[in-house]
Write a protein that holds these residues in place. Structure first.
Motif, PDB file in Angstrom:
ATOM      1  N   LEU A 129     -19.028   6.126  33.115  1.00 30.57           N
ATOM      2  CA  LEU A 129     -19.529   4.798  32.782  1.00 30.57           C
ATOM      3  C   LEU A 129     -20.316   4.844  31.477  1.00 30.57           C
ATOM      4  O   LEU A 129     -21.112   5.753  31.256  1.00 30.57           O
ATOM      5  CB  LEU A 129     -20.432   4.273  33.891  1.00 30.57           C
ATOM      6  N   SER A 164     -14.446  -3.733  41.051  1.00 31.90           N
ATOM      7  CA  SER A 164     -14.018  -3.686  39.647  1.00 31.90           C
ATOM      8  C   SER A 164     -14.731  -2.596  38.860  1.00 31.90           C
ATOM      9  O   SER A 164     -14.350  -2.288  37.733  1.00 31.90           O
ATOM     10  CB  SER A 164     -14.294  -5.037  38.968  1.00 31.90           C
ATOM     11  N   ARG A 165     -15.748  -1.999  39.448  1.00 30.40           N
ATOM     12  CA  ARG A 165     -16.523  -0.870  38.885  1.00 30.40           C
ATOM     13  C   ARG A 165     -17.599  -1.284  37.886  1.00 30.40           C
ATOM     14  O   ARG A 165     -18.424  -0.459  37.524  1.00 30.40           O
ATOM     15  CB  ARG A 165     -15.622   0.168  38.205  1.00 30.40           C
ATOM     16  N   GLN A 166     -17.603  -2.512  37.430  1.00 34.81           N
ATOM     17  CA  GLN A 166     -18.593  -2.876  36.420  1.00 34.81           C
ATOM     18  C   GLN A 166     -19.937  -3.176  37.063  1.00 34.81           C
ATOM     19  O   GLN A 166     -20.091  -4.117  37.824  1.00 34.81           O
ATOM     20  CB  GLN A 166     -18.120  -4.084  35.621  1.00 34.81           C
ATOM     21  N   MET A 167     -20.924  -2.384  36.731  1.00 37.75           N
ATOM     22  CA  MET A 167     -22.269  -2.558  37.268  1.00 37.75           C
ATOM     23  C   MET A 167     -22.922  -3.754  36.606  1.00 37.75           C
ATOM     24  O   MET A 167     -22.874  -3.915  35.395  1.00 37.75           O
ATOM     25  CB  MET A 167     -23.119  -1.329  36.964  1.00 37.75           C
ATOM     26  N   SER A 171      -8.825   2.956  30.960  1.00 38.54           N
ATOM     27  CA  SER A 171      -9.370   2.572  32.253  1.00 38.54           C
ATOM     28  C   SER A 171      -9.149   3.676  33.278  1.00 38.54           C
ATOM     29  O   SER A 171     -10.016   3.931  34.128  1.00 38.54           O
ATOM     30  CB  SER A 171      -8.692   1.277  32.720  1.00 38.54           C
ATOM     31  N   ASN A 172      -7.991   4.296  33.199  1.00 38.11           N
ATOM     32  CA  ASN A 172      -7.656   5.407  34.079  1.00 38.11           C
ATOM     33  C   ASN A 172      -6.960   6.487  33.259  1.00 38.11           C
ATOM     34  O   ASN A 172      -6.151   6.182  32.389  1.00 38.11           O
ATOM     35  CB  ASN A 172      -6.720   4.953  35.208  1.00 38.11           C
ATOM     36  N   GLU A 180     -16.572  -1.123  32.452  1.00 44.44           N
ATOM     37  CA  GLU A 180     -15.904  -0.955  33.753  1.00 44.44           C
ATOM     38  C   GLU A 180     -15.586   0.502  34.058  1.00 44.44           C
ATOM     39  O   GLU A 180     -15.068   0.807  35.115  1.00 44.44           O
ATOM     40  CB  GLU A 180     -14.640  -1.803  33.808  1.00 44.44           C
ATOM     41  N   GLY A 181     -15.875   1.360  33.126  1.00 47.16           N
ATOM     42  CA  GLY A 181     -15.709   2.776  33.387  1.00 47.16           C
ATOM     43  C   GLY A 181     -14.304   3.293  33.107  1.00 47.16           C
ATOM     44  O   GLY A 181     -13.341   2.543  33.031  1.00 47.16           O
ATOM     45  N   SER A 182     -14.252   4.600  32.945  1.00 43.96           N
ATOM     46  CA  SER A 182     -12.972   5.303  32.812  1.00 43.96           C
ATOM     47  C   SER A 182     -12.864   6.266  33.987  1.00 43.96           C
ATOM     48  O   SER A 182     -13.716   7.150  34.132  1.00 43.96           O
ATOM     49  CB  SER A 182     -12.907   6.101  31.500  1.00 43.96           C
ATOM     50  N   ARG A 183     -11.828   6.060  34.792  1.00 43.79           N
ATOM     51  CA  ARG A 183     -11.637   6.973  35.933  1.00 43.79           C
ATOM     52  C   ARG A 183     -10.787   8.139  35.485  1.00 43.79           C
ATOM     53  O   ARG A 183      -9.637   7.976  35.065  1.00 43.79           O
ATOM     54  CB  ARG A 183     -10.945   6.267  37.097  1.00 43.79           C
TER      55      ARG A 183
END
Lengths: 115, 114
Positions: free
Chosen positions: A91, B42-45, A9-10, A108-111
């Motif tokens: 994303l 939460s970043r989820q599109m 996630s991060n 939710e993506g990786s920052r």
């Protein structure tokens, strides 16, 4: 799982290190995308996979970036020799098949933070 | 090449009020699809609403509706009865029919004020 799963996630790394970001798409989705979202910017297309076809790599910003998708499912985005400008949210999205009629399902993506 | 422009980087609205987010696009294609995506903290599109260019009727999804003006290449999103949970980044996106690559605008940050 029910949705697109991304890990980590991060991630905080030092300049010059390599990083791997993972994406597990929704089961049965043959199309997979990677996008990069920098602070204050929209989504920048990186790469697209569709089934067994050759991927569209036209969005990869440099040869330090690469991605693969094994077995038509999980994908890994690798950034070699990271630079500070690589800091962003990465994303992943999948869809049943590539095309304009379908909606994309995002993780939710990786920052990534490069120090 | 297609471009998508969102001219409002940030907007705010009082809870229960109505707000309209603007989006314009440029394309030479005649058949395409337009989308509004929402990205909460939460970043989820997630997809909010979709419009098919060949349909004249504006799409509606509960409190969300669009004003699609094909000739003007305009695709605005109206949120009625704004709720605190509507606070998010909103992205307008375009895809040509038969294509696989979405083009996104830079987003509008919407804040709903209690």
């Amino acid at each position: 799982g029910a949705g697109v799963s991304q890990s980590p996630s991060n991630k905080v790394t030092e300049k010059g290190k390599d990083v791997e970001l993972r994406c597990d798409p929704i089961s049965g989705h043959t199309a997979l995308y990677w996008y990069r979202q920098s602070l204050g910017q929209g989504l920048e297309f990186l790469i697209y996979f569709q089934g067994n076809s050759a991927p569209d790599k036209s969005g990869l910003p440099s040869d330090r970036f690469s991605a693969e998708r094994t077995g038509g499912s999980v994908s890994t985005l690798t950034i070699q020799r990271t630079q500070q400008e690589d800091s962003a949210v990465y994303l992943c999205a999948s869809t049943r098949e590539g095309g304009g009629t379908g909606e994309l399902f995002f993780g939710e993506g990786s920052r990534l933070t490069v120090l | 090449a297609q471009t998508v422009t969102q001219s409002q980087p940030e907007m705010s609205v009082q809870e229960a009020e109505t707000v309209t987010l603007s989006c314009t696009y440029d394309t030479s294609e005649n058949n395409y699809y337009l989308f509004w995506y929402k990205q909460p903290p939460s970043r989820q599109m997630i997809l909010v609403i979709r419009q098919e260019a060949y349909k004249q009727q504006n799409a509606t999804e509960n409190r969300f509706s669009v004003n699609f003006q094909k000739a003007a290449k305009s695709f605005s999103l109206k949120i009625s009865d704004s709720q605190l949970g509507d606070t998010a980044m909103y992205f307008c996106a375009f895809i040509g029919a038969g294509s696989y690559q979405l083009t996104f605008g830079k987003g509008t940050k919407l804040s709903v004020i209690p």
